[in-house]
Design a protein around this motif. Structure first.
Motif, PDB file in Angstrom:
ATOM      1  N   LEU A 170       9.745   9.853  -4.569  1.00 20.94           N
ATOM      2  CA  LEU A 170       9.644   8.700  -3.670  1.00 20.94           C
ATOM      3  C   LEU A 170       8.281   8.665  -2.988  1.00 20.94           C
ATOM      4  CD1 LEU A 170      11.092   6.291  -2.418  1.00 20.94           C
ATOM      5  CD2 LEU A 170      11.983   7.834  -0.651  1.00 20.94           C
ATOM      6  N   ARG A 171       7.793   9.835  -2.574  1.00 22.23           N
ATOM      7  CA  ARG A 171       6.504   9.900  -1.897  1.00 22.23           C
ATOM      8  C   ARG A 171       5.372   9.499  -2.851  1.00 22.23           C
ATOM      9  NH1 ARG A 171       7.416  14.271   0.199  1.00 22.23           N
ATOM     10  NH2 ARG A 171       6.603  15.652  -1.425  1.00 22.23           N
ATOM     11  N   GLU A 172       5.401  10.018  -4.089  1.00 23.43           N
ATOM     12  CA  GLU A 172       4.353   9.692  -5.055  1.00 23.43           C
ATOM     13  C   GLU A 172       4.409   8.222  -5.464  1.00 23.43           C
ATOM     14  OE1 GLU A 172       3.812  12.095  -8.458  1.00 23.43           O
ATOM     15  OE2 GLU A 172       3.939  13.997  -7.376  1.00 23.43           O
ATOM     16  N   ALA A 173       5.625   7.716  -5.683  1.00 24.39           N
ATOM     17  CA  ALA A 173       5.764   6.314  -6.067  1.00 24.39           C
ATOM     18  C   ALA A 173       5.284   5.405  -4.946  1.00 24.39           C
ATOM     19  CB  ALA A 173       7.210   6.011  -6.434  1.00 24.39           C
ATOM     20  N   GLY A 174       5.616   5.756  -3.705  1.00 21.09           N
ATOM     21  CA  GLY A 174       5.171   4.958  -2.568  1.00 21.09           C
ATOM     22  C   GLY A 174       3.653   4.954  -2.446  1.00 21.09           C
ATOM     23  N   ALA A 175       3.027   6.118  -2.669  1.00 22.64           N
ATOM     24  CA  ALA A 175       1.570   6.187  -2.604  1.00 22.64           C
ATOM     25  C   ALA A 175       0.926   5.348  -3.709  1.00 22.64           C
ATOM     26  CB  ALA A 175       1.121   7.643  -2.712  1.00 22.64           C
ATOM     27  N   SER A 176       1.539   5.381  -4.911  1.00 23.41           N
ATOM     28  CA  SER A 176       1.024   4.571  -6.012  1.00 23.41           C
ATOM     29  C   SER A 176       1.128   3.087  -5.688  1.00 23.41           C
ATOM     30  CB  SER A 176       1.795   4.898  -7.292  1.00 23.41           C
ATOM     31  OG  SER A 176       1.415   4.043  -8.349  1.00 23.41           O
ATOM     32  N   TRP A 186       1.206   1.740  -2.692  1.00 24.01           N
ATOM     33  CA  TRP A 186       0.276   1.430  -1.607  1.00 24.01           C
ATOM     34  C   TRP A 186      -1.145   1.238  -2.132  1.00 24.01           C
ATOM     35  CZ3 TRP A 186       0.364   0.038   3.359  1.00 24.01           C
ATOM     36  CH2 TRP A 186      -0.822   0.167   4.093  1.00 24.01           C
ATOM     37  N   ARG A 187      -1.556   2.075  -3.095  1.00 20.84           N
ATOM     38  CA  ARG A 187      -2.919   1.960  -3.632  1.00 20.84           C
ATOM     39  C   ARG A 187      -3.136   0.624  -4.329  1.00 20.84           C
ATOM     40  NH1 ARG A 187      -2.004   7.495  -4.838  1.00 20.84           N
ATOM     41  NH2 ARG A 187      -1.328   6.969  -6.961  1.00 20.84           N
ATOM     42  N   ARG A 188      -2.053   0.047  -4.881  1.00 19.72           N
ATOM     43  CA  ARG A 188      -2.207  -1.222  -5.585  1.00 19.72           C
ATOM     44  C   ARG A 188      -2.267  -2.429  -4.651  1.00 19.72           C
ATOM     45  NH1 ARG A 188       1.954   0.954  -8.753  1.00 19.72           N
ATOM     46  NH2 ARG A 188       3.426  -0.602  -7.943  1.00 19.72           N
ATOM     47  N   LEU A 227      -3.309  -3.073   4.527  1.00 16.52           N
ATOM     48  CA  LEU A 227      -2.060  -3.244   5.260  1.00 16.52           C
ATOM     49  C   LEU A 227      -1.542  -4.678   5.175  1.00 16.52           C
ATOM     50  CD1 LEU A 227       0.082  -2.062   7.141  1.00 16.52           C
ATOM     51  CD2 LEU A 227      -1.430  -2.588   9.073  1.00 16.52           C
ATOM     52  N   GLY A 228      -2.452  -5.654   5.322  1.00 16.10           N
ATOM     53  CA  GLY A 228      -2.032  -7.055   5.286  1.00 16.10           C
ATOM     54  C   GLY A 228      -1.425  -7.434   3.949  1.00 16.10           C
ATOM     55  N   ALA A 229      -2.074  -7.024   2.867  1.00 16.48           N
ATOM     56  CA  ALA A 229      -1.558  -7.342   1.534  1.00 16.48           C
ATOM     57  C   ALA A 229      -0.224  -6.652   1.291  1.00 16.48           C
ATOM     58  CB  ALA A 229      -2.576  -6.922   0.471  1.00 16.48           C
ATOM     59  N   ALA A 230      -0.097  -5.402   1.764  1.00 12.80           N
ATOM     60  CA  ALA A 230       1.166  -4.679   1.588  1.00 12.80           C
ATOM     61  C   ALA A 230       2.298  -5.376   2.343  1.00 12.80           C
ATOM     62  CB  ALA A 230       1.010  -3.238   2.061  1.00 12.80           C
ATOM     63  N   TRP A 231       2.008  -5.833   3.578  1.00 12.20           N
ATOM     64  CA  TRP A 231       3.038  -6.523   4.361  1.00 12.20           C
ATOM     65  C   TRP A 231       3.452  -7.826   3.684  1.00 12.20           C
ATOM     66  CZ3 TRP A 231       6.589  -5.736   7.762  1.00 12.20           C
ATOM     67  CH2 TRP A 231       7.140  -6.808   8.471  1.00 12.20           C
ATOM     68  N   ARG A 232       2.489  -8.584   3.172  1.00 14.60           N
ATOM     69  CA  ARG A 232       2.821  -9.838   2.496  1.00 14.60           C
ATOM     70  C   ARG A 232       3.644  -9.580   1.237  1.00 14.60           C
ATOM     71  NH1 ARG A 232      -2.458 -10.940   4.152  1.00 14.60           N
ATOM     72  NH2 ARG A 232      -3.312 -10.300   2.122  1.00 14.60           N
TER      73      ARG A 232
END
Length: 432
Positions: free
Chosen positions: A185-191, A193-195, A199-204
């Motif tokens: 879960l931690r590795e998948a979440g980091a992957s 996030w990198r894409r 922060l703004g793009a991740a929230w959208r």
């Protein structure tokens, strides 16, 4: 030193292919390769299993996608993840020593590849002895692993531009086991996030789906293993298969004479063939359009569907014009085309492969037949493909659909020839 393959979260669009037993076992892009038989037959005519397994080891060593499986995430809080898993070749590679003449299309269409398992990498390779001495290689992947364009990489990795010795391929690196559930879960979440690019793009990206929908999907993921166990072994839809092989040069000349591309001619021909069942009604089929332009090309599934219709009584020229106009509007982003309803009874597509001959080890690949993925809700689907000097037409359908007639009619329309004897050299059509 062991190699750690990156953890990758499955996209929501890909997750639907593993949502229930029927979708999981039937939604499989398939290719049928007909190769010269001598390098893969023993003296008694049976398949040389060790020679095939040497080629399979070469394949796995060169394509990491075949060394990953699906793993559910804790409490279903995200889509499943793709994690490292070493394939057991004795399970993934299957054999049929002798195929009866009436069973050739059935085998090439992937109906004898056997089941998949969600706790293993989602692919199989069937190798079968054909009646004329050739050998069929039938690679098949589950749609969650990739669409038809992605699946062509399987055939790319299985073959080369010149004869080669697969035993010379270095052994695949040993895989490091994936981390535990929280580590995945931690590795998948980091992957993920990198894409996102900030922060703004991740929230959208996260908020573009309503939270209640996310909650329902989480509940569905928690219940899915129990549902799949309950559905396991339930009957799967029966299907018929037929194919035709034409000369690619003749097809290109016919497309040029019709003033269109080979793709548009193939779509028009499938619509006209389908319209023969009810000439007075409007005929419509779905057409997949790749969205890989401007991407890395690594996407497992990146296809959009549009519906293309044919007016009643249309001839070949009218069909070509209607197909070109409708597909052109969709690709250009016309709002009316983008809003077209997707209610057609099946789909049709054309996908070219290599323009030069390829080899599976020392064996020349004579023909390649790409098959449609038949949605259980659709009565039939059509897939055309090209390889070297050949052009193939493959039709899969429910038992009450005359797939042989659709393939034959389509071949005649493609060539602009009404003589049934000019249609093809189909090897077989068989009910599943």
């Amino acid at each position: 030193m062991a190699t750690r393959l990156p953890v990758e979260l499955m996209r929501t669009l890909d997750e639907k292919f593993v949502a229930d037993w029927v979708a999981f076992q039937t939604m499989r892009p398939t290719g049928g390769l007909i190769v010269e038989g001598a390098p893969y037959r023993r003296a008694d005519g049976t398949i040389d299993r060790e020679a095939v397994l040497v080629l399979a080891r070469h394949l796995v060593a060169n394509w990491p996608a075949l060394r990953m499986r699906v793993r559910s995430m804790p409490l279903g809080i995200t889509t499943p993840a793709w994690v490292a898993a070493e394939p057991e070749l004795a399970w993934h590679v299957r054999f049929i020593d002798h195929v009866e003449p009436d069973d050739v299309a059935l085998v090439l269409g992937g109906e004898r590849n056997g089941p998949l398992a969600l706790d293993r990498p989602l692919w199989t390779l069937l190798v079968a002895g054909l009646p004329d001495g050739d050998v069929a290689f039938v690679p098949q992947v589950q749609h969650a692993l990739g669409d038809g364009i992605f699946a062509l990489r399987f055939i790319d990795q299985l073959t080369a531009d010149a004869p080669f010795d697969p035993s010379a391929t270095p052994a695949a690196d040993e895989l490091a086991p994936p981390p535990g559930a929280m580590g995945i879960l931690r590795e998948a979440g980091a992957s993920w996030w990198r894409r996102q690019g900030g922060l703004g793009a991740a929230w959208r990206e996260y908020t573009r789906k309503p939270f209640p929908r996310r909650l329902r999907r989480t509940g569905g993921r928690i219940l899915r293993p129990r549902r799949l166990r309950r559905q396991q072994g339930m009957p799967l839809p029966h299907r018929h298969h037929a194919f035709r092989t034409l000369d690619l040069r003749e097809v290109k000349l016919a497309a040029r004479a019709a003033g269109c591309s080979v793709h548009d001619l193939a779509v028009a021909a499938s619509l006209l063939a389908a319209s023969r069942t009810d000439p007075a009604a409007e005929t419509a089929l779905l057409v997949p359009v790749s969205r890989r332009a401007g991407t890395t090309g690594d996407e497992r599934n990146n296809i959009s569907m549009t519906e293309v219709s044919l007016s009643p009584g249309s001839g070949r020229a009218e069909a070509v014009a209607q197909v070109g106009a409708q597909l052109g509007a969709f690709i250009a982003g016309d709002p009316d085309a983008l809003a077209r309803p997707l209610s057609a009874p099946g789909y049709t597509s054309y996908l070219p492969w290599r323009v030069r001959p390829r080899y599976a080890g020392a064996a020349l690949v004579r023909e390649v037949v790409l098959w449609p993925v038949l949605d259980p809700r659709h009565p039939f689907a059509v897939f055309a493909g090209s390889y070297a000097s050949t052009f193939s037409i493959a039709v899969s359908g429910a038992p009450d659909v005359d797939v042989e007639s659709i393939a034959a009619d389509m071949a005649r329309v493609v060539l602009g020839d009404d003589d049934p004897s000019a249609a093809s050299d189909a090897r077989a059509e068989v009910p599943a």
